[in-house]
Design a protein around this motif. Structure first.
Motif, short mmCIF file in Angstrom:
data_model
loop_
_atom_site.label_atom_id
_atom_site.label_comp_id
_atom_site.label_asym_id
_atom_site.label_seq_id
_atom_site.Cartn_x
_atom_site.Cartn_y
_atom_site.Cartn_z
N PHE A 143 0.86 -1.21 0.01
CA PHE A 143 0.20 0.11 -0.09
C PHE A 143 1.02 1.26 -0.10
CE2 PHE A 143 -2.59 -3.51 2.13
CZ PHE A 143 -3.71 -3.41 1.20
N SER A 144 0.38 2.30 -0.53
CA SER A 144 0.98 3.65 -0.66
C SER A 144 1.00 4.11 0.70
CB SER A 144 0.63 4.48 -1.73
OG SER A 144 -0.82 5.09 -1.42
N SER A 145 2.22 5.21 1.18
CA SER A 145 2.21 5.77 2.24
C SER A 145 1.25 6.60 2.51
CB SER A 145 3.71 6.57 2.46
OG SER A 145 4.60 5.58 2.47
N GLU A 146 0.62 7.19 1.39
CA GLU A 146 -0.46 8.20 1.30
C GLU A 146 -1.63 7.54 1.90
OE1 GLU A 146 2.75 9.65 -0.97
OE2 GLU A 146 1.78 7.99 -1.18
N GLU A 147 -2.11 6.37 1.30
CA GLU A 147 -3.22 5.64 1.62
C GLU A 147 -3.30 5.21 3.00
OE1 GLU A 147 -5.96 1.86 0.28
OE2 GLU A 147 -4.07 2.24 -0.53
N VAL A 148 -1.90 4.75 3.58
CA VAL A 148 -1.84 4.16 4.92
C VAL A 148 -2.01 5.41 6.01
CG1 VAL A 148 -0.18 3.13 6.45
CG2 VAL A 148 -0.51 2.40 4.11
N ASP A 149 -1.24 6.41 5.63
CA ASP A 149 -1.33 7.55 6.62
C ASP A 149 -2.99 7.92 6.63
OD1 ASP A 149 1.29 7.76 7.03
OD2 ASP A 149 1.74 9.11 5.67
N SER A 150 -3.53 8.17 5.47
CA SER A 150 -4.97 8.46 5.67
C SER A 150 -5.91 7.74 6.49
CB SER A 150 -5.51 8.83 4.26
OG SER A 150 -6.91 9.15 4.20
N ALA A 151 -5.78 6.31 6.15
CA ALA A 151 -6.59 5.56 6.97
C ALA A 151 -6.23 5.17 8.40
CB ALA A 151 -6.37 3.86 6.23
N LEU A 152 -4.92 5.33 8.78
CA LEU A 152 -4.58 5.35 10.34
C LEU A 152 -4.93 6.58 10.98
CD1 LEU A 152 -0.99 3.86 10.26
CD2 LEU A 152 -3.01 2.42 10.13
N ALA A 153 -4.90 7.46 10.18
CA ALA A 153 -5.36 8.73 11.04
C ALA A 153 -6.84 9.03 10.95
CB ALA A 153 -4.82 10.04 10.27
N LYS A 154 -7.73 8.28 10.46
CA LYS A 154 -9.32 8.46 10.25
C LYS A 154 -9.87 8.31 11.77
CE LYS A 154 -13.11 6.61 7.75
NZ LYS A 154 -13.60 8.00 7.14
N ASP A 155 -10.91 9.04 11.92
CA ASP A 155 -11.53 8.91 13.00
C ASP A 155 -12.78 7.78 12.81
OD1 ASP A 155 -13.19 8.99 15.31
OD2 ASP A 155 -14.08 11.12 14.80
N TYR A 156 -12.57 6.85 13.54
CA TYR A 156 -13.24 5.49 13.59
C TYR A 156 -14.36 5.40 14.85
CZ TYR A 156 -10.23 3.97 10.20
OH TYR A 156 -9.15 3.91 9.23
N SER A 157 -14.44 6.45 15.62
CA SER A 157 -15.22 6.37 16.88
C SER A 157 -16.64 6.19 16.40
CB SER A 157 -15.19 7.71 17.61
OG SER A 157 -15.52 8.95 17.00
N GLY A 158 -17.16 6.56 15.51
CA GLY A 158 -18.82 6.33 15.03
C GLY A 158 -19.05 5.22 14.66
N LYS A 159 -18.13 4.34 14.29
CA LYS A 159 -18.37 2.95 13.81
C LYS A 159 -18.11 2.00 15.03
CE LYS A 159 -17.85 -0.80 10.30
NZ LYS A 159 -17.23 -0.76 8.89
N PHE A 160 -16.90 2.53 15.88
CA PHE A 160 -16.47 1.41 17.00
C PHE A 160 -16.78 2.32 18.28
CE2 PHE A 160 -14.20 0.05 13.33
CZ PHE A 160 -14.60 -1.31 13.24
N LYS A 161 -18.01 2.49 18.82
CA LYS A 161 -18.56 3.44 19.90
C LYS A 161 -17.77 2.89 21.14
CE LYS A 161 -22.61 5.43 18.03
NZ LYS A 161 -22.47 5.05 16.44
N THR A 162 -18.03 1.68 21.45
CA THR A 162 -17.35 1.02 22.53
C THR A 162 -15.98 1.10 22.45
OG1 THR A 162 -19.26 -0.39 22.65
CG2 THR A 162 -17.06 -0.88 24.00
N LEU A 163 -15.19 0.95 21.63
CA LEU A 163 -13.70 0.61 21.66
C LEU A 163 -12.99 2.08 21.78
CD1 LEU A 163 -11.15 -0.76 20.88
CD2 LEU A 163 -11.44 -0.23 18.68
N PHE A 164 -13.73 3.07 21.15
CA PHE A 164 -13.40 4.33 20.92
C PHE A 164 -13.76 5.43 22.29
CE2 PHE A 164 -11.68 2.87 16.81
CZ PHE A 164 -10.59 3.07 17.30
N SER A 165 -14.56 4.73 23.16
CA SER A 165 -15.40 5.67 24.22
C SER A 165 -14.15 5.86 25.04
CB SER A 165 -16.24 4.80 24.72
OG SER A 165 -15.50 3.71 25.81
N GLY A 166 -14.41 7.50 25.12
CA GLY A 166 -13.43 8.19 26.06
C GLY A 166 -12.11 8.67 25.53
N LYS A 167 -11.96 8.23 24.26
CA LYS A 167 -10.81 8.68 23.39
C LYS A 167 -10.99 10.17 23.13
CE LYS A 167 -8.15 7.80 19.22
NZ LYS A 167 -8.55 9.04 18.40
N PRO A 168 -9.77 11.08 23.26
CA PRO A 168 -9.99 12.49 22.92
C PRO A 168 -9.98 12.53 21.34
CG PRO A 168 -8.16 12.07 24.66
CD PRO A 168 -8.60 10.71 24.39
#
Length: 351
Positions: A143-168
């Motif tokens: 995978f390209s660095s650009e695609e990886v950086d974009s995906a790793l930095a994305k906010d996933y709290s809407g899809k995984f509400k329990t996992l990311f609860s309390g995360k700033p």
């Protein structure tokens, strides 16, 4: 005809019968061997299943034949070895392959002697890994660095509400790339990959009832994951040691002490490409700052998560990993200094 002549003729006749018998035996067994060999060359399991197959460093053609026979991809490891060596196909290559049960022995060997043909990609994240490690794995997978950086930095709290609860909202996803291996079809996106690992992590949190257990220790889920990440990096992976280490950290928090952790300042120094310094001015330096780091410093494994949820109760305030990879605990600084002297002449010099 003389008696001697008759005997010679009789002996010749006997040898003739023996020769004929041996010839028949050779032909029969030769025919059976040829049939078996030919049958092995054309053998197919025939159910059309795709099978992931790996060759690792040190595997021999014999060990590979044994493994293929176990999967019933061939019916004779002996003929597999014979065919491979006699057709110069025994120089198999290390890698991950996707084989099909409809392949013949020759087709399998042709693949194993070429480049891995897997239509899938294998992604492995490890407990104790960081975002940097995850990025390296994904880039190495193509995978390209650009695609990886974009995906790793994305906010996933809407899809995984329990996992990311309390995360700033203003921090990255450090600590969430669950340690596991998954195979994906080629064409998968990086976002789909990371979501699979996040789903694993969320499922584990729910299975272990970590939200409830961390709350009993006055920690949010995010704080529990953060503390577990420190326990992960401070330990050698043993659950009992991790429970003791978690107990030390709880005791120090209760006593309003710093956690005294080296791995925290090492993490931020390495991340920011700074010299490691025990006096580094950073909220991540828990040698001099009280409380927890602002974020996890790695992805905790299940043992570290369990340890923070169920710490061992004791009176220890200090610990160290000795040069013999045994963890030594102490109740006082004097005892701790003695442990350093007795057990940590090499490791404790590492900054």
């Amino acid at each position: 005809m003389s008696k001697q002549g008759k005997n010679k003729k009789k002996i010749a006749k006997i040898f003739g019968f023996i020769g004929l018998f041996l010839a028949v035996v050779v032909l029969v067994f030769g025919g059976m061997a040829f049939y078996s060999y030919n049958n092995s060359l054309n053998y197919k399991r025939g159910d059309g299943k795709e099978i992931d197959f790996s060759i690792e460093e040190g595997d021999t053609i014999s060990s590979i034949g044994k493994e293929l026979e176990k999967y019933k991809l061939i019916n004779s490891k002996f003929f597999f070895n014979f065919y491979a060596k006699n057709n110069n196909l025994d120089k198999v290559k290390v890698g991950k392959y996707q084989l099909n049960s409809n392949m013949t022995m020759a087709e399998i060997l042709k693949i194993l002697n070429g480049s891995p043909n897997s239509k899938k990609i294998s992604i492995t994240f490890l407990p104790g890994g960081t975002i940097k490690n995850a990025k390296n794995v994904l880039v190495k997978a193509g995978f390209s660095s650009e695609e990886v950086d974009s995906a790793l930095a994305k906010d996933y709290s809407g899809k995984f509400k329990t996992l990311f609860s309390g995360k700033p909202k203003n921090v990255d996803n450090e600590g969430y790339f669950w340690g596991e291996t998954h195979n994906f079809e080629k064409g998968v996106t990086v976002q789909e990959i990371v979501e699979r690992f996040f789903a694993d992590f969320e499922k584990k949190i729910e299975e272990k009832q970590l939200v409830k257990k961390y709350a009993s220790h006055n920690l949010s889920l995010y704080q529990g994951i953060t503390l577990a990440s420190i326990v992960q990096k401070e330990s050698l992976g043993n659950l009992e040691d991790m429970k003791k280490i978690a107990g030390v950290f709880y005791n120090r928090l209760k006593a309003n002490m710093t956690l005294g952790s080296d791995v925290t300042y090492q993490y931020i120094a390495d991340k920011n490409k700074l010299d490691r310094d025990v006096n580094l001015e950073s909220p991540y330096n828990l040698r001099i700052k009280k409380g927890l780091t602002p974020t996890p410093i790695a992805t905790p494994g299940v043992n570290a998560l369990e340890a923070v949820a169920n710490p061992e109760k004791h009176d220890y305030l200090f610990f160290l990993s000795g040069d013999d990879d045994i963890t030594y605990f102490a109740k006082t600084d004097a005892q701790h200094q003695q442990n350093i002297k007795n057990h940590c002449q090499k490791k404790c010099q590492i900054i």
